[in-house]
Design an enzyme around this catalytic site. Structure first.
Site, PDB file in Angstrom:
ATOM      1  N   LYS A   1     -73.739  -3.616   8.250  1.00  0.00           N
ATOM      2  CA  LYS A   1     -74.098  -4.532   7.157  1.00  0.00           C
ATOM      3  C   LYS A   1     -72.899  -4.855   6.286  1.00  0.00           C
ATOM      4  CE  LYS A   1     -79.039  -4.179   7.151  1.00  0.00           C
ATOM      5  NZ  LYS A   1     -80.305  -4.131   6.423  1.00  0.00           N
TER       6      LYS A   1
ATOM      7  N   LYS B   1     -79.611  -5.860  18.348  1.00  0.00           N
ATOM      8  CA  LYS B   1     -80.965  -5.499  17.905  1.00  0.00           C
ATOM      9  C   LYS B   1     -81.659  -6.706  17.286  1.00  0.00           C
ATOM     10  CE  LYS B   1     -81.935  -3.609  13.884  1.00  0.00           C
ATOM     11  NZ  LYS B   1     -82.980  -3.272  12.915  1.00  0.00           N
TER      12      LYS B   1
ATOM     13  N   LYS C   1     -84.962  -8.937  11.467  1.00  0.00           N
ATOM     14  CA  LYS C   1     -85.754  -9.930  10.736  1.00  0.00           C
ATOM     15  C   LYS C   1     -84.909 -10.770   9.795  1.00  0.00           C
ATOM     16  CE  LYS C   1     -87.971  -6.587   7.983  1.00  0.00           C
ATOM     17  NZ  LYS C   1     -86.900  -5.821   7.315  1.00  0.00           N
TER      18      LYS C   1
HETATM   19  P1  ATP Z   1     -83.097  -6.291   8.420  1.00  0.00           P
HETATM   20  O1  ATP Z   1     -82.739  -7.288   9.461  1.00  0.00           O
HETATM   21  O2  ATP Z   1     -83.507  -6.897   7.126  1.00  0.00           O
HETATM   22  O3  ATP Z   1     -82.128  -5.181   8.271  1.00  0.00           O
HETATM   23  P2  ATP Z   1     -84.906  -5.026  10.289  1.00  0.00           P
HETATM   24  O4  ATP Z   1     -85.590  -6.065  11.133  1.00  0.00           O
HETATM   25  O5  ATP Z   1     -83.844  -4.229  10.929  1.00  0.00           O
HETATM   26  O6  ATP Z   1     -84.444  -5.653   8.927  1.00  0.00           O
HETATM   27  P3  ATP Z   1     -86.088  -2.864   8.793  1.00  0.00           P
HETATM   28  O7  ATP Z   1     -86.878  -3.165   7.586  1.00  0.00           O
HETATM   29  O8  ATP Z   1     -84.705  -2.383   8.621  1.00  0.00           O
HETATM   30  O9  ATP Z   1     -86.077  -4.123   9.763  1.00  0.00           O
HETATM   31  O10 ATP Z   1     -86.876  -1.856   9.711  1.00  0.00           O
HETATM   32  C1  ATP Z   1     -88.262  -1.625   9.669  1.00  0.00           C
HETATM   33  C2  ATP Z   1     -88.698  -0.770  10.835  1.00  0.00           C
HETATM   34  O11 ATP Z   1     -88.638  -1.526  12.041  1.00  0.00           O
HETATM   35  C3  ATP Z   1     -87.813   0.446  11.075  1.00  0.00           C
HETATM   36  O12 ATP Z   1     -88.612   1.523  11.507  1.00  0.00           O
HETATM   37  C4  ATP Z   1     -86.903   0.016  12.171  1.00  0.00           C
HETATM   38  O13 ATP Z   1     -86.404   1.084  12.929  1.00  0.00           O
HETATM   39  C5  ATP Z   1     -87.824  -0.855  12.991  1.00  0.00           C
HETATM   40  N1  ATP Z   1     -87.095  -1.875  13.725  1.00  0.00           N
HETATM   41  C6  ATP Z   1     -86.335  -2.868  13.176  1.00  0.00           C
HETATM   42  N2  ATP Z   1     -85.824  -3.640  14.130  1.00  0.00           N
HETATM   43  C7  ATP Z   1     -86.246  -3.121  15.308  1.00  0.00           C
HETATM   44  C8  ATP Z   1     -86.044  -3.466  16.668  1.00  0.00           C
HETATM   45  N3  ATP Z   1     -85.297  -4.503  16.981  1.00  0.00           N
HETATM   46  N4  ATP Z   1     -86.625  -2.722  17.623  1.00  0.00           N
HETATM   47  C9  ATP Z   1     -87.394  -1.668  17.302  1.00  0.00           C
HETATM   48  N5  ATP Z   1     -87.626  -1.277  16.041  1.00  0.00           N
HETATM   49  C10 ATP Z   1     -87.071  -1.985  15.053  1.00  0.00           C
END
Ligand code: ATP
Ligand code: LTN
Length: 326
Positions: free
Chosen positions: A113, A195, A198
């Site tokens: 990040k 990965k 969102k």
């Molecule tokens: P951001 O992009 O804002 O960092 P993010 O999509 O990575 O967000 P988080 O809020 O950080 O989402 O994560 C929420 C939950 O979803 C966590 O348990 C994280 O491990 C899971 N998660 C996020 N992205 C993935 C993915 N691509 N595959 C599986 N699990 C995920």
């Protein structure tokens, strides 16, 4: 005997994706009957990267509604907003005083990040894992179901629990992580090496839980595939492995069974079926989402904050005493 405690959370930092569902929420739903549950919307964590205040407010309610639409039952699980329970900020400060700079410097999520937000490498982004450890330790959590990207943060949580207990006497429980066997890391449709996230702004990167059927179809049709034409998973087929993992997660069917069914079928037919399957999965979820009013969700969150506060205050009182605050 009272139930063990499960806790997890998601940042309201964008549109929840199918990766968030498969990596995290799906496990919460499957396990919620067996545990005493806390599911948070971690708005303080979301502030570590720039947010538009109006959008953050809207997304906070949206995420809470999506928890319920995905199958979290507010009668069984405490759903609450992190910032509604002020104990999080206070314990986070105290725990930051037993956390080493070097422990935070090696966190992969921070390094990623910091690279993506070069102009805003703020102190909050750096100390983010301490706040996450706080979230978990305040509730004497046993189990934390999360995606694989959170492994390091969970390990730090366990280290801080043990360190505090050794220094000040037994106060915290060291939690266990819980990761799905398949789908702990769903990859971007545009790039199976990254990965699914969102907060990505790349079009076609992620399937959002609130995407309409046409958008899902378009994104899956355009999803990157591997060289060759076989519908097969494996280390040399990252794109197909990802698509098969999504297919398997939303249907409950084994990847091997899907490979068998689509033997010789070609990418195009497979993608059409995958899009239909994802849409069939999203439809009832979206219907439930749209049936929830802001009023209903606000009352769930108020009740959740009350229940969470009662537990958090108890832990914090103990911590304050142990470290010598009068
Ligand atoms: P951001 O992009 O804002 O960092 P993010 O999509 O990575 O967000 P988080 O809020 O950080 O989402 O994560 C929420 C939950 O979803 C966590 O348990 C994280 O491990 C899971 N998660 C996020 N992205 C993935 C993915 N691509 N595959 C599986 N699990 C995920
Ligand atoms: N850092 C997590 C979100 C998060 C979390 C938590 C998850 C914040 N506090 C407590 C589990 C338990 C992430 O997914 N990025």
């Amino acid at each position: 005997m009272s139930k063990k405690i499960m806790l997890s959370g998601i940042q309201p930092s964008g549109n929840l994706t199918i990766g968030n569902y498969i990596g995290a929420i799906r496990q919460w739903v499957a396990l919620q009957n067996d545990y005493h549950n806390f599911f948070m919307i971690v708005d303080l964590h979301a502030l570590t990267v720039p947010q538009d205040p109006a959008i953050l407010r809207a997304k906070t309610l949206e995420v809470a509604k999506l928890y319920i639409a995905s199958g979290i039952d507010p009668a069984q699980s405490t759903i609450f907003v992190q910032s509604h329970v002020p104990e999080h900020a206070e314990l986070s400060w105290i725990l930051s005083t037993i956390t080493k700079m070097s422990e935070l410097e090696r966190m992969t999520q921070y390094k990623d990040k910091a690279l993506r937000h070069k102009m805003n490498v703020n102190v909050g982004l750096f100390s983010y894992p301490v706040l996450m450890a706080t979230d978990i330790l305040l509730y004497q959590t046993d189990l934390v179901p999360v995606g694989e990207d959170q492994t390091q943060h969970l390990e730090l949580t366990r280290i801080l629990a043990r360190r505090f207990n050794e220094q000040f006497g037994i106060t915290f429980k060291a939690p266990e992580g819980y990761f799905p066997k398949h789908g702990a890391r769903i990859m971007g449709l545009d790039n199976p090496q990254a990965k699914m996230s969102k907060s990505s702004t790349v079009p076609g990167h992620a399937i959002a839980l609130l995407d309409d059927a046409k958008a899902v179809e378009k994104k899956i049709k355009r999803a990157v595939t591997d060289s060759g034409s076989e519908i097969k998973s494996g280390a040399d087929k990252p794109a197909l492995t990802n698509l098969l993992t999504i297919f398997s997660a939303v249907t409950g069917r084994a990847i091997a069974a899907l490979e068998k069914e689509y033997k010789g079928a070609g990418y195009s037919a497979f993608k059409i079926d995958l899009a239909d399957t994802v849409n069939a999965f999203l439809k009832p979820l979206q219907e439930k989402y749209h049936s929830l009013s802001d009023k209903k969700i606000t009352s769930v969150l108020e009740e959740g904050a009350r229940a969470a506060h009662a537990v958090a205050a108890k832990t914090l009182t103990d911590v304050r005493k142990k470290v010598g605050l009068i």
